[in-house]
Scaffold this motif. Structure first.
Motif, PDB file in Angstrom:
ATOM      1  N   THR A  99       6.751   6.878  -4.141  1.00 44.03           N
ATOM      2  CA  THR A  99       8.107   7.347  -3.858  1.00 44.03           C
ATOM      3  C   THR A  99       8.115   8.496  -2.840  1.00 44.03           C
ATOM      4  N   HIS A 100       6.946   9.066  -2.576  1.00 39.23           N
ATOM      5  CA  HIS A 100       6.808  10.117  -1.557  1.00 39.23           C
ATOM      6  C   HIS A 100       6.403   9.507  -0.209  1.00 39.23           C
ATOM      7  N   ALA A 101       6.871   8.300   0.024  1.00 37.13           N
ATOM      8  CA  ALA A 101       6.464   7.514   1.189  1.00 37.13           C
ATOM      9  C   ALA A 101       6.690   8.230   2.512  1.00 37.13           C
ATOM     10  N   ALA A 102       7.826   8.915   2.666  1.00 37.74           N
ATOM     11  CA  ALA A 102       8.109   9.583   3.940  1.00 37.74           C
ATOM     12  C   ALA A 102       7.071  10.660   4.237  1.00 37.74           C
ATOM     13  N   GLY A 103       6.675  11.394   3.216  1.00 37.19           N
ATOM     14  CA  GLY A 103       5.642  12.416   3.402  1.00 37.19           C
ATOM     15  C   GLY A 103       4.314  11.799   3.790  1.00 37.19           C
ATOM     16  N   TYR A 104       3.975  10.657   3.165  1.00 36.85           N
ATOM     17  CA  TYR A 104       2.729   9.957   3.486  1.00 36.85           C
ATOM     18  C   TYR A 104       2.702   9.529   4.950  1.00 36.85           C
ATOM     19  N   GLY A 154      16.588  16.262   1.823  1.00 37.69           N
ATOM     20  CA  GLY A 154      16.241  15.158   0.950  1.00 37.69           C
ATOM     21  C   GLY A 154      15.137  14.339   1.591  1.00 37.69           C
ATOM     22  N   SER A 155      14.555  13.416   0.834  1.00 37.12           N
ATOM     23  CA  SER A 155      13.547  12.514   1.383  1.00 37.12           C
ATOM     24  C   SER A 155      13.718  11.103   0.832  1.00 37.12           C
ATOM     25  N   ASN A 156      14.071  11.005  -0.456  1.00 37.91           N
ATOM     26  CA  ASN A 156      14.256   9.686  -1.063  1.00 37.91           C
ATOM     27  C   ASN A 156      15.231   9.765  -2.223  1.00 37.91           C
ATOM     28  N   ASN A 157      16.168   8.849  -2.241  1.00 41.88           N
ATOM     29  CA  ASN A 157      17.078   8.707  -3.377  1.00 41.88           C
ATOM     30  C   ASN A 157      16.699   7.455  -4.155  1.00 41.88           C
ATOM     31  N   GLY A 158      16.532   7.605  -5.447  1.00 38.23           N
ATOM     32  CA  GLY A 158      16.239   6.459  -6.297  1.00 38.23           C
ATOM     33  C   GLY A 158      14.801   5.996  -6.201  1.00 38.23           C
ATOM     34  N   GLY A 159      14.508   4.921  -6.956  1.00 43.72           N
ATOM     35  CA  GLY A 159      13.151   4.381  -6.947  1.00 43.72           C
ATOM     36  C   GLY A 159      12.546   4.286  -8.323  1.00 43.72           C
ATOM     37  N   ALA A 160      13.356   4.610  -9.369  1.00 46.77           N
ATOM     38  CA  ALA A 160      12.874   4.476 -10.743  1.00 46.77           C
ATOM     39  C   ALA A 160      13.573   3.299 -11.412  1.00 46.77           C
ATOM     40  N   VAL A 161      12.894   2.665 -12.361  1.00 47.49           N
ATOM     41  CA  VAL A 161      13.444   1.502 -13.064  1.00 47.49           C
ATOM     42  C   VAL A 161      13.210   1.648 -14.567  1.00 47.49           C
ATOM     43  N   LEU A 162      13.993   0.907 -15.345  1.00 48.97           N
ATOM     44  CA  LEU A 162      13.771   0.846 -16.785  1.00 48.97           C
ATOM     45  C   LEU A 162      13.068  -0.471 -17.087  1.00 48.97           C
ATOM     46  N   ALA A 163      11.809  -0.383 -17.508  1.00 54.40           N
ATOM     47  CA  ALA A 163      11.020  -1.569 -17.854  1.00 54.40           C
ATOM     48  C   ALA A 163      10.842  -1.625 -19.365  1.00 54.40           C
ATOM     49  N   VAL A 164      10.846  -2.846 -19.923  1.00 51.46           N
ATOM     50  CA  VAL A 164      10.707  -3.018 -21.371  1.00 51.46           C
ATOM     51  C   VAL A 164       9.594  -4.020 -21.665  1.00 51.46           C
ATOM     52  N   PRO A 212      18.987  12.233  -5.803  1.00 49.05           N
ATOM     53  CA  PRO A 212      17.723  12.697  -5.223  1.00 49.05           C
ATOM     54  C   PRO A 212      16.576  12.501  -6.203  1.00 49.05           C
ATOM     55  N   LEU A 213      15.580  11.740  -5.775  1.00 48.52           N
ATOM     56  CA  LEU A 213      14.359  11.590  -6.572  1.00 48.52           C
ATOM     57  C   LEU A 213      13.224  12.397  -5.950  1.00 48.52           C
ATOM     58  N   VAL A 214      13.244  12.491  -4.614  1.00 47.36           N
ATOM     59  CA  VAL A 214      12.250  13.292  -3.892  1.00 47.36           C
ATOM     60  C   VAL A 214      12.986  14.177  -2.891  1.00 47.36           C
ATOM     61  N   ILE A 215      12.741  15.480  -2.977  1.00 45.50           N
ATOM     62  CA  ILE A 215      13.361  16.445  -2.069  1.00 45.50           C
ATOM     63  C   ILE A 215      12.267  17.266  -1.391  1.00 45.50           C
ATOM     64  N   LEU A 216      12.616  17.835  -0.250  1.00 45.83           N
ATOM     65  CA  LEU A 216      11.693  18.715   0.470  1.00 45.83           C
ATOM     66  C   LEU A 216      12.108  20.153   0.184  1.00 45.83           C
ATOM     67  N   VAL A 217      11.169  20.954  -0.309  1.00 45.97           N
ATOM     68  CA  VAL A 217      11.448  22.342  -0.684  1.00 45.97           C
ATOM     69  C   VAL A 217      10.474  23.283   0.032  1.00 45.97           C
ATOM     70  N   ALA A 218      10.902  24.540   0.183  1.00 41.20           N
ATOM     71  CA  ALA A 218      10.047  25.552   0.826  1.00 41.20           C
ATOM     72  C   ALA A 218      10.317  26.901   0.183  1.00 41.20           C
ATOM     73  N   SER A 219       9.300  27.750   0.140  1.00 39.42           N
ATOM     74  CA  SER A 219       9.464  29.070  -0.468  1.00 39.42           C
ATOM     75  C   SER A 219      10.338  29.950   0.414  1.00 39.42           C
ATOM     76  N   ASP A 220      11.060  30.863  -0.210  1.00 41.35           N
ATOM     77  CA  ASP A 220      11.929  31.783   0.532  1.00 41.35           C
ATOM     78  C   ASP A 220      11.127  32.595   1.555  1.00 41.35           C
ATOM     79  N   ALA A 221       9.959  33.060   1.129  1.00 42.29           N
ATOM     80  CA  ALA A 221       9.137  33.876   2.022  1.00 42.29           C
ATOM     81  C   ALA A 221       8.712  33.082   3.248  1.00 42.29           C
TER      82      ALA A 221
END
Length: 356
Positions: free
Chosen positions: A58-63, A126-136, A239-248
């Motif tokens: 799900t972090h495909a864009a970063g890859y 943002g980087s990715n919305n969604g990508g999770a499923v409910l499997a049984v 949002p399932l994957v977001i891009l974050v950075a420290s304030d400093a």
């Protein structure tokens, strides 16, 4: 003699007056007053940028941004990029809050929990919305969400974005989370362990990021009951994957953070235009981060269930945070007092989109 003494006195007084006048014309050094818009000179580029990312498709864009060299191009050849892989959002968020990493990709659930404690980092894209499923599990007798009563459902880690989505889903259906068979029991298990637990009939269902749901289906031990676009909030558009950075890091190296945002945008664009080549790039990076690759068909299935985007819904993040408050992961804050306005700083994303 008296006349001489008088003249000396006049000369001394004149000297003192002139000296005082000279000092009054000097401009004293001052520091910027609180609230001043005065800025200091930009700091030089960091020698190393520490970038965090999950060992998850799900972090495909970063890859792809790493494999295509988009980060390196944006940062400059004189900057070393140190990639630190993480297994879950709690470890990532702690590392960001304590300065072990500068920026990276994470889910909103654990990062929001940590932000409300430390308040020293920001969502910048943002980087990715969604990508999770409910499997049984096939033989668990589950044909609808309501059939989860009395069952055990796995999530990757406690407090994860996947658990928040599961709790929202159960709430929508009027089901309660319990520790006995009267409701739905939630168990934390790594995705690979979940696959084994399905075979051994130790768990009945899982809300899990792709490609694990597809893998459960392919191995014949279960089926996907709810696809990614039926998972709350917003029917998968959260949002399932977001891009974050420290304030400093934002303060000292704003241009580097904007470079990371651009690399993320370029990678999203590349995946959308070159999906087949992207699967191989994702597999290459997955091998480097986790030590093993993945069947390209599985990667393709996972990407088909992602909505790669830089958009970030503050409302969706706040909705998930309120679930975390109810679950006890966020303490000391009432839901009606929750305000995540300062958690998001999308001004850098806007600047990048405008070419600034």
């Amino acid at each position: 003699m008296k006349k001489f003494t008088w003249m000396i006195t006049i000369l001394l007084l004149t000297s003192l007056v002139l000296a005082a006048c000279g000092k009054s014309e000097e401009k004293p050094a001052t520091s910027p007053s609180p609230g001043s818009t005065e800025t200091t000179a930009p700091k030089p580029k960091p020698a190393t940028v520490k970038l965090g990312i999950f060992k998850n498709v799900t972090h495909a864009a970063g890859y792809v941004a790493l494999e295509k060299g988009y980060f390196q191009e944006a940062f400059g050849d004189d900057v070393k990029i140190e990639v630190l892989p993480f297994d879950n959002g709690s470890e990532f968020s702690t590392a960001l809050a304590t300065g072990e990493i500068d920026l990276g990709f994470v889910g909103p659930g654990p990062s929001t929990n940590q932000y409300l404690k430390s308040k020293n980092f920001k969502v910048v894209s943002g980087s990715n919305n969604g990508g999770a499923v409910l499997a049984v599990r096939n033989d668990a007798g589950i044909n609808s969400v309501k059939d989860l009563v009395g069952k055990t459902v796995a999530i990757p880690t406690k407090g994860s974005t996947n658990e928040i989505s599961l709790r929202l889903l159960l709430e929508q259906e009027g089901l309660k989370v319990t520790t006995d068979k009267s409701g739905v029991q939630i168990l934390a298990a790594a995705p690979a362990d979940t696959l084994t637990a399905f075979r051994q009939k130790e768990i009945d269902a899982t809300l899990i990021p792709e490609p694990w749901g597809t893998q459960i289906e392919n191995q014949g031990v279960g089926k996907i009951l709810l696809d990614w676009d039926k998972i709350p909030p917003n029917n998968g558009n959260y949002p399932l994957v977001i891009l974050v950075a420290s304030d400093a890091f934002i303060k000292d190296h704003r241009d580097i953070v904007k470079g990371a945002i651009k690399a993320n945008l370029d990678a999203i664009d590349f995946i959308q235009k070159n999906p087949d080549e992207s699967y191989t790039l994702i597999d290459n990076r997955l091998k480097e981060l986790s030590g093993k690759g993945m069947d390209l068909d599985l990667i393709k299935a996972a990407i088909s269930r992602l909505s790669l985007t830089s958009d970030v819904s503050k409302e969706a993040i706040e909705e998930m945070a309120k679930v975390s408050i109810d679950a006890g992961y966020i303490k000391g804050i009432e839901k009606d007092k929750l305000d995540l306005t300062d958690f998001l700083d999308l001004s850098l994303l806007d600047e990048v989109k405008q070419g600034k």
